[in-house]
Design a protein around this motif. Structure first.
Motif, PDB file in Angstrom:
ATOM      1  N   GLU A  21      48.214  33.290  68.002  1.00 26.15           N
ATOM      2  CA  GLU A  21      49.540  33.481  68.584  1.00 26.15           C
ATOM      3  C   GLU A  21      50.622  32.767  67.772  1.00 26.15           C
ATOM      4  N   MET A  22      50.303  31.584  67.253  1.00 24.56           N
ATOM      5  CA  MET A  22      51.282  30.872  66.428  1.00 24.56           C
ATOM      6  C   MET A  22      51.655  31.691  65.195  1.00 24.56           C
ATOM      7  N   MET A  23      50.648  32.190  64.492  1.00 18.67           N
ATOM      8  CA  MET A  23      50.925  32.993  63.300  1.00 18.67           C
ATOM      9  C   MET A  23      51.617  34.299  63.682  1.00 18.67           C
ATOM     10  N   ASN A  24      51.230  34.851  64.811  1.00 17.30           N
ATOM     11  CA  ASN A  24      51.839  36.084  65.295  1.00 17.30           C
ATOM     12  C   ASN A  24      53.338  35.912  65.497  1.00 17.30           C
ATOM     13  N   HIS A  25      53.717  34.835  66.172  1.00 16.31           N
ATOM     14  CA  HIS A  25      55.143  34.610  66.465  1.00 16.31           C
ATOM     15  C   HIS A  25      55.924  34.236  65.208  1.00 16.31           C
ATOM     16  N   ILE A  26      55.288  33.492  64.296  1.00 19.12           N
ATOM     17  CA  ILE A  26      55.962  33.174  63.035  1.00 19.12           C
ATOM     18  C   ILE A  26      56.239  34.461  62.255  1.00 19.12           C
ATOM     19  N   GLY A  27      55.247  35.338  62.204  1.00 18.37           N
ATOM     20  CA  GLY A  27      55.431  36.604  61.512  1.00 18.37           C
ATOM     21  C   GLY A  27      56.498  37.466  62.155  1.00 18.37           C
ATOM     22  N   THR A  28      56.486  37.515  63.489  1.00 18.70           N
ATOM     23  CA  THR A  28      57.482  38.309  64.198  1.00 18.70           C
ATOM     24  C   THR A  28      58.893  37.798  63.925  1.00 18.70           C
ATOM     25  N   ALA A  29      59.065  36.475  64.010  1.00 18.78           N
ATOM     26  CA  ALA A  29      60.386  35.889  63.768  1.00 18.78           C
ATOM     27  C   ALA A  29      60.867  36.194  62.348  1.00 18.78           C
ATOM     28  N   THR A  30      59.954  36.109  61.375  1.00 17.11           N
ATOM     29  CA  THR A  30      60.322  36.371  59.978  1.00 17.11           C
ATOM     30  C   THR A  30      60.737  37.826  59.788  1.00 17.11           C
ATOM     31  N   MET A  31      59.950  38.742  60.364  1.00 21.37           N
ATOM     32  CA  MET A  31      60.250  40.164  60.209  1.00 21.37           C
ATOM     33  C   MET A  31      61.551  40.552  60.917  1.00 21.37           C
ATOM     34  N   VAL A  32      61.757  40.010  62.118  1.00 22.72           N
ATOM     35  CA  VAL A  32      62.990  40.336  62.848  1.00 22.72           C
ATOM     36  C   VAL A  32      64.210  39.781  62.122  1.00 22.72           C
ATOM     37  N   LEU A  33      64.089  38.560  61.589  1.00 24.10           N
ATOM     38  CA  LEU A  33      65.205  37.987  60.835  1.00 24.10           C
ATOM     39  C   LEU A  33      65.532  38.855  59.626  1.00 24.10           C
ATOM     40  N   SER A  34      64.495  39.296  58.898  1.00 28.44           N
ATOM     41  CA  SER A  34      64.722  40.154  57.734  1.00 28.44           C
ATOM     42  C   SER A  34      65.381  41.463  58.153  1.00 28.44           C
ATOM     43  N   GLY A  35      64.840  42.098  59.214  1.00 31.25           N
ATOM     44  CA  GLY A  35      65.410  43.360  59.675  1.00 31.25           C
ATOM     45  C   GLY A  35      66.824  43.207  60.185  1.00 31.25           C
ATOM     46  N   SER A  36      67.115  42.107  60.883  1.00 29.25           N
ATOM     47  CA  SER A  36      68.458  41.880  61.424  1.00 29.25           C
ATOM     48  C   SER A  36      69.480  41.690  60.313  1.00 29.25           C
ATOM     49  N   LEU A  37      69.114  40.948  59.268  1.00 27.14           N
ATOM     50  CA  LEU A  37      70.035  40.742  58.147  1.00 27.14           C
ATOM     51  C   LEU A  37      70.294  42.045  57.401  1.00 27.14           C
ATOM     52  N   ILE A  38      69.218  42.836  57.236  1.00 28.66           N
ATOM     53  CA  ILE A  38      69.396  44.146  56.587  1.00 28.66           C
ATOM     54  C   ILE A  38      70.352  45.012  57.401  1.00 28.66           C
ATOM     55  N   ALA A  39      70.123  45.046  58.728  1.00 30.76           N
ATOM     56  CA  ALA A  39      70.969  45.870  59.591  1.00 30.76           C
ATOM     57  C   ALA A  39      72.407  45.366  59.619  1.00 30.76           C
ATOM     58  N   TYR A  40      72.578  44.056  59.569  1.00 28.52           N
ATOM     59  CA  TYR A  40      73.927  43.474  59.626  1.00 28.52           C
ATOM     60  C   TYR A  40      74.747  43.877  58.396  1.00 28.52           C
ATOM     61  N   PHE A  41      74.142  43.806  57.219  1.00 22.23           N
ATOM     62  CA  PHE A  41      74.896  44.075  55.997  1.00 22.23           C
ATOM     63  C   PHE A  41      75.033  45.572  55.707  1.00 22.23           C
ATOM     64  N   LEU A  42      74.152  46.392  56.274  1.00 18.56           N
ATOM     65  CA  LEU A  42      74.211  47.827  56.012  1.00 18.56           C
ATOM     66  C   LEU A  42      74.768  48.617  57.189  1.00 18.56           C
ATOM     67  N   TYR A  43      75.217  47.945  58.224  1.00 25.62           N
ATOM     68  CA  TYR A  43      75.731  48.585  59.428  1.00 25.62           C
ATOM     69  C   TYR A  43      76.829  49.605  59.066  1.00 25.62           C
ATOM     70  N   PRO A  44      76.852  50.815  59.663  1.00 31.66           N
ATOM     71  CA  PRO A  44      75.973  51.303  60.735  1.00 31.66           C
ATOM     72  C   PRO A  44      74.740  52.067  60.245  1.00 31.66           C
ATOM     73  N   ASP A  45      74.531  52.191  58.930  1.00 33.80           N
ATOM     74  CA  ASP A  45      73.356  52.899  58.408  1.00 33.80           C
ATOM     75  C   ASP A  45      72.199  51.905  58.299  1.00 33.80           C
ATOM     76  N   ILE A  46      71.523  51.701  59.407  1.00 36.92           N
ATOM     77  CA  ILE A  46      70.549  50.611  59.476  1.00 36.92           C
ATOM     78  C   ILE A  46      69.102  51.105  59.416  1.00 36.92           C
ATOM     79  N   GLY A  47      68.884  52.364  59.044  1.00 35.95           N
ATOM     80  CA  GLY A  47      67.526  52.890  58.994  1.00 35.95           C
ATOM     81  C   GLY A  47      66.632  52.164  58.010  1.00 35.95           C
ATOM     82  N   ILE A  48      67.239  51.557  56.959  1.00 32.45           N
ATOM     83  CA  ILE A  48      66.454  50.863  55.950  1.00 32.45           C
ATOM     84  C   ILE A  48      65.700  49.663  56.528  1.00 32.45           C
ATOM     85  N   LEU A  49      66.104  49.182  57.717  1.00 33.57           N
ATOM     86  CA  LEU A  49      65.418  48.022  58.296  1.00 33.57           C
ATOM     87  C   LEU A  49      63.948  48.341  58.586  1.00 33.57           C
TER      88      LEU A  49
END
Length: 532
Positions: free
Chosen positions: A180-208
């Protein structure tokens, strides 16, 4: 049992062993064989596979980012998104228990888990590629979500049966915590990466959606390091408490036999469900016999726990989406980033919660920690109720400090959901001990969670739309008190050591047991002398 063990000083060697007055309490073990290193390698690979598995379990992290994509980039309505993920949740509910039944019998657990990870990745990408504007091909997307719910239902029983097959029931406390620890670390990392991608490419966020294939490649790489011989399938089913090559015999540590252990377990599914005179499934080659499904379903502790799982997710499942909507709706580019932060804050504290569960659930018992997780939800909803009253109206923008305070309530989500995610697997393992139906029982509890979350999603949105967000949190607060109270009053302590079950005096992991033993390597012959 560690009670009564004695410790010899570091100078104790093989020569004094033969003349020592405590020789009756000693045994000589052979050097740790190569298979122990292989087992350690399997545990390490399993841990790293979990780093990537968190993103894949539901497709782009619990479907929240998919919802944002469909509404922002494809102009889906709330109802259309709700239909898709209602179908997703119902599909998980339908297939969860059959998936657990499959995992109890198959010896290709790693293969099935890899297939599930690859399939859900392809279906997540299909969501980004084939979704049309304003849901014009809604029927196609409903089919995609139905299939995705079906394949992701293989992941919880697959992952946890592999874990139990490697470490045994007695090692699950530490292993599930690590997973579970590794699971949550991975989830947080992936969501952070996807959120930053979506933030800078908004509104075309499909690349996330690029984070999904990256996670899939990592998962498949580490799963490929786990060999079938690393898994004791009797232990994986819950027929035995320890994986065979983890256990110690009277003659000391013995490596696993070169003979395939497939001979010790019936690999064909049993259709003896327990309605007639036959009460259990076919025995394994070791004479071990699995309970029939009807025997399992007659366990009142299990039925109580399944009902609690359903109620918990009915009350808690919608809180995160409502928090995200109350912060992000109408805020455009910053709203996407805020949505990601809601998940990231929770995931960071879930890592801490999983660590605490692994460290203390074997000492304090399951019930104490589980109750902390249960009662954190009504506290969280109560705080949100009062914070939204300070906002002064749903149409008014919240000040920056109020948004930060609302976001900080995700800490309690990390406590509640973090404890639940670890402890429900451990309690399921406790309940299933000796039944041979661990994956089936885990499928039942996970199915209850799936249908609870599905009901919660619709209920929460309906309450927010008809009564308002503040009133919705108030109602959810009272709803969340119900499973907490039922667990407090009606669920026994399931940790065998605290439940006074004679068949298991300690639920320490194999690693903890070895650390508590006094094992010294002698200068003569490289042998180990171990206290018993």
């Amino acid at each position: 049992n560690n009670q009564g063990r004695r410790t010899l000083g570091p100078r104790f060697n093989r020569d004094c062993y033969h003349s020592h007055p405590l020789v009756a309490f000693l045994k000589v073990s052979e050097p740790m064989p190569e298979s122990s290193e292989q087992k350690a390698g399997a545990k390490s690979s399993l841990k790293w596979a979990n780093l990537f598995l968190g993103e894949l379990r539901d497709g782009l992290t619990m479907i929240n980012m998919q919802s944002a994509f469909l509404m922002v980039s494809k102009n889906y309505s709330e109802k259309q998104v709700g239909i898709l993920f209602f179908v997703f949740g119902m599909s998980q509910f339908i297939f969860q228990t059959p998936s657990g039944y499959l995992m109890d019998y198959t010896e290709k657990k790693v293969m099935w888990l890899g297939i599930a990870g690859l399939a859900t990745t392809l279906l997540t990408i299909a969501t980004a590629v084939f979704a049309e504007e304003e849901g014009k091909n809604l029927g196609t997307m409903v089919l995609v979500k139905f299939l995705q719910g079906a394949v992701t239902s293989l992941i919880p029983p697959g992952l946890n049966s592999i874990s139990q097959g490697i470490v045994g029931s007695t090692g699950m406390t530490q292993q599930v915590s690590a997973n579970e620890m590794m699971n949550h670390i991975g989830t947080a990392t992936m969501v952070l990466s996807g959120s930053l991608i979506a933030y800078f490419l908004y509104p075309d966020i499909g690349i996330l959606f690029v984070v999904s294939p990256i996670a899939c490649l990592g998962l498949l790489f580490f799963l490929n390091q786990i060999k079938s011989s690393d898994i004791d399938h009797n232990a994986a089913r819950g027929l035995t408490l320890e994986a065979k090559d983890e256990a110690k015999s009277e003659g000391g540590y013995q490596p696993p036999s070169e003979k395939k252990e497939n001979e010790n377990i019936a690999t064909q599914p049993s259709f003896v469900f327990g309605f007639g005179a036959a009460k259990s499934a076919n025995a394994s080659g070791d004479g071990l016999r699995a309970d029939s499904p009807m025997q399992v379903l007659r366990d009142p502790t299990l039925l109580t726990f399944v009902f609690i799982c359903f109620l918990f997710h009915t009350s808690n499942g919608t809180v995160l989406p409502l928090v995200m909507q109350s912060l992000a709706l109408g805020n455009g580019q910053s709203g996407i980033l805020m949505s990601g932060l809601c998940i990231i804050v929770a995931q960071v504290f879930m890592v801490m919660s999983a660590k605490i569960c692994g460290t203390y659930s074997g000492k304090w018992g399951r019930k104490t920690l589980f109750l902390i997780g249960f009662f954190s939800v009504p506290v969280r909803c109560l705080i949100l109720y009062f914070l939204l009253s300070l906002k002064g109206g749903e149409d008014q923008d919240a000040s920056t400090w109020l948004q930060i305070v609302i976001l900080s309530t995700q800490i309690l989500d990390g406590v509640g959901a973090g404890i639940f995610g670890t402890m429900y697997v451990l309690v399921t393992s406790d309940i299933s001990g000796g039944t041979g139906r661990f994956s089936l029982i885990l499928g039942l509890t996970t199915a209850a969670m799936s249908i609870g979350g599905t009901v919660s999603g619709y209920l929460g949105e309906a309450l927010a739309q008809d009564l308002g967000y503040q009133e919705a949190f108030g109602i959810l607060m009272f709803m969340s008190l119900v499973p907490a109270t039922i667990y407090l009053l009606f669920m026994p302590e399931t940790l065998p050591a605290l439940s006074k079950k004679p068949e298991l005096q300690s639920m320490q992991s194999i690693q903890e047991e070895q650390e508590n033993n006094t094992v010294q390597q002698t200068p003569a012959g490289g042998q180990y002398v171990e206290m018993i």
